[in-house]
Design an enzyme around this catalytic site. Sequence first.
Site, short mmCIF file in Angstrom:
data_model
loop_
_atom_site.label_atom_id
_atom_site.label_comp_id
_atom_site.label_asym_id
_atom_site.label_seq_id
_atom_site.Cartn_x
_atom_site.Cartn_y
_atom_site.Cartn_z
N GLY A 130 -26.10 -13.48 -5.41
CA GLY A 130 -26.52 -14.38 -4.34
C GLY A 130 -25.37 -14.88 -3.49
O GLY A 130 -24.21 -14.93 -3.92
N GLU A 155 -38.55 -23.74 -5.05
CA GLU A 155 -37.08 -23.66 -5.08
C GLU A 155 -36.59 -22.58 -4.13
O GLU A 155 -35.43 -22.21 -4.13
CB GLU A 155 -36.58 -23.40 -6.51
CG GLU A 155 -36.81 -24.59 -7.43
CD GLU A 155 -36.00 -24.56 -8.70
OE1 GLU A 155 -34.84 -24.12 -8.69
OE2 GLU A 155 -36.55 -24.97 -9.74
N ARG A 194 -39.71 -17.48 -13.68
CA ARG A 194 -38.28 -17.54 -13.36
C ARG A 194 -37.75 -18.98 -13.46
O ARG A 194 -36.57 -19.20 -13.68
CB ARG A 194 -38.08 -17.01 -11.93
CG ARG A 194 -36.66 -16.84 -11.53
CD ARG A 194 -36.54 -16.13 -10.18
NE ARG A 194 -35.18 -15.67 -10.04
CZ ARG A 194 -34.18 -16.40 -9.54
NH1 ARG A 194 -34.42 -17.61 -9.11
NH2 ARG A 194 -32.96 -15.92 -9.49
N CYS A 202 -32.48 -19.91 -1.10
CA CYS A 202 -32.54 -20.84 -2.23
C CYS A 202 -32.45 -22.30 -1.78
O CYS A 202 -31.58 -22.64 -0.98
CB CYS A 202 -31.39 -20.50 -3.16
SG CYS A 202 -31.25 -21.60 -4.53
N SER A 223 -33.68 -18.53 -13.11
CA SER A 223 -32.79 -19.33 -12.27
C SER A 223 -31.71 -19.98 -13.12
O SER A 223 -30.68 -20.38 -12.60
CB SER A 223 -33.59 -20.38 -11.52
OG SER A 223 -34.09 -21.32 -12.43
N GLY A 229 -38.19 -16.09 -1.11
CA GLY A 229 -37.62 -16.34 -2.43
C GLY A 229 -38.65 -16.23 -3.54
O GLY A 229 -39.85 -16.40 -3.29
N SER A 271 0.86 -1.19 0.00
CA SER A 271 0.00 0.00 0.00
C SER A 271 0.88 1.23 0.00
O SER A 271 1.64 1.45 0.95
CB SER A 271 -0.86 0.05 1.26
OG SER A 271 -1.47 -1.17 1.50
P1 IMP Z 1 -29.14 -13.64 -1.38
O1 IMP Z 1 -28.52 -12.30 -1.60
O2 IMP Z 1 -28.16 -14.65 -0.90
O3 IMP Z 1 -30.35 -13.56 -0.52
O4 IMP Z 1 -29.59 -14.17 -2.82
C1 IMP Z 1 -30.44 -13.43 -3.67
C2 IMP Z 1 -30.52 -14.14 -5.01
O5 IMP Z 1 -31.13 -15.44 -4.86
C3 IMP Z 1 -31.40 -13.46 -6.03
O6 IMP Z 1 -30.77 -12.39 -6.68
C4 IMP Z 1 -31.73 -14.59 -6.98
O7 IMP Z 1 -30.73 -14.82 -7.94
C5 IMP Z 1 -31.79 -15.79 -6.07
N1 IMP Z 1 -33.18 -16.17 -5.72
C6 IMP Z 1 -34.23 -15.38 -5.47
N2 IMP Z 1 -35.32 -16.11 -5.11
C7 IMP Z 1 -34.92 -17.39 -5.15
C8 IMP Z 1 -35.58 -18.62 -4.87
O8 IMP Z 1 -36.74 -18.69 -4.49
N3 IMP Z 1 -34.83 -19.75 -5.06
C9 IMP Z 1 -33.55 -19.71 -5.48
N4 IMP Z 1 -32.87 -18.60 -5.69
C10 IMP Z 1 -33.56 -17.44 -5.54
#
Ligand code: IMP
Length: 502
Positions: free
Chosen positions: A359, A431, A418, A319, A263, A407, A22
Amino acid sequence: MAQFFDEPSRTFNEYLLVPGYSSAECIPDNVDLKTPLVKFKKGEAPALFINIPMVSAIMQSVSGEKMAIALAQEGGISFIYGSQSVEDEAEMVARVKAYKAGFVPSDTNLSPEDTMQDCLDIKQRTGHSTVAITSDGTANGQFLGIVTSRDYRVSRMDPATKVKAFMTPKDKVVSAPEGTTLKEANNIIWDNKLNTLPIINKDGTLAYFVFRKDYSVHKSNPLELLDSKKRYLVGAGINTRDYAERVPALIDAGTDVLCIDSSEGFTEWQRLTLGWIREHYGDRVKVGAGNVVDAEGFRFLAEAGADFVKVGIGGGSICITREQKGIGRGQATAVIEVARARDEYYKETGVYIPICSDGGIVYDHHITLALAMGADFVMLGRYFSRFDESPTRTVTINGNYMKEYWGEGSSRARNWQRYDMGGKKELSFEEGVDSYVPYAGSLHDNVTGTLSKIRSTMCNCGALSISDFQQNAKLTLVSATSITEGGAHDVILKDTNVQPIR
Ligand code: IMP
């Protein structure tokens, strides 16, 4: 024979950054977190940037209009959820674009015939204690007065007492006419020692509120993300089914960027959706696609015309895809491989396609790791769902404040598009789950804290920009035992109930 990947797929928790040199200029104030949102050719600037590498997930429980405004104020962007009617999604986008910083449409409204109990209920639901009283109880009805918590006493009054009996009527409320500038509004607030100033249309209906507290917020947001007309930037989710109807409505509403919410992105459906957008709008409309987890999936979406590619299957906090279907990949491995594919594609074609790690961000430092691994920005669901600005209810569980978070693949959201593989128009199985997350306060406070950690780590690694960081970060895998070493260990954490004996 099936193809096997030799290495196990890894998660963010299995990596650490190794500090680099740094120099004296490596201080957090000098770190620039600006990052490209959409693809660009070598030597040219991308059509869209974001000022911080954070976007909010395309989810009912995360990205409504309040989230979009609050995040754009910090320099990021929200993707309004697509699992609602075309009209409702377009209206949400339009409201974000119509938002005039400092002028807030009232979201807490009642009529004079409502009761004190209704005041308590609405305060609990929206978190706001200033209630606009209008003829029909809507945000744009005839303005009749205001109720704040100073107007009623829960312990002394019958919950059935009508609002008209205790509201402050309009002739006793200081207000300002439509057309008042923010500066004038703030002067009126200052001169009259007000917390709230209603702005009233010529026909007597309520237009906006201006709040004293918002003045300082506006002043303290140097990174806010604005378009050429000084409106906040906003994105919107689309699906691979009704795009011919949804995309034009969202574009008319003023959406700055779209993203296919699916997904699984390595599909014919995504290619057709991207193709339709290119055929009708050329490169004028920017659209991200995904999700993919390997080089092959990236290449497919790049060639199909995606403006950015989203990475991640099965790692989201809500998820259960991996359990239900047995597909997915550790998020760190997926990001590393897709980032390499992006760099190869850039070398070959001169076109840089940003990637978004979507995610599985649990700790703030996971964002930093994702950037070091090559992500240009990250998408977060759980993180944002905990804040005041997420569109869900706040509840108490065993005395702790929680926010709801569900989700898109849960039976609560029922976002069949989705997960659709061309079958019937409903979810065949879940899911995602319906859950609670600990309430964490305002987006501004939390994002400020998160960004200061990212900037600080980048300084430790000698990087002042994200591209510099991506090229020069040093990462190491950690063993299971060194993960234990990473937290506080071999000490007993201080507890407020301890009684000193000496
Ligand atoms: P997190 O930030 O770890 O809560 O993840 C959010 C991401 O999970 C979202 O941007 C989606 O890509 C994914 N996601 C959202 N809803 C679902 C679900 O019901 N099942 C699986 N993946 C999901």
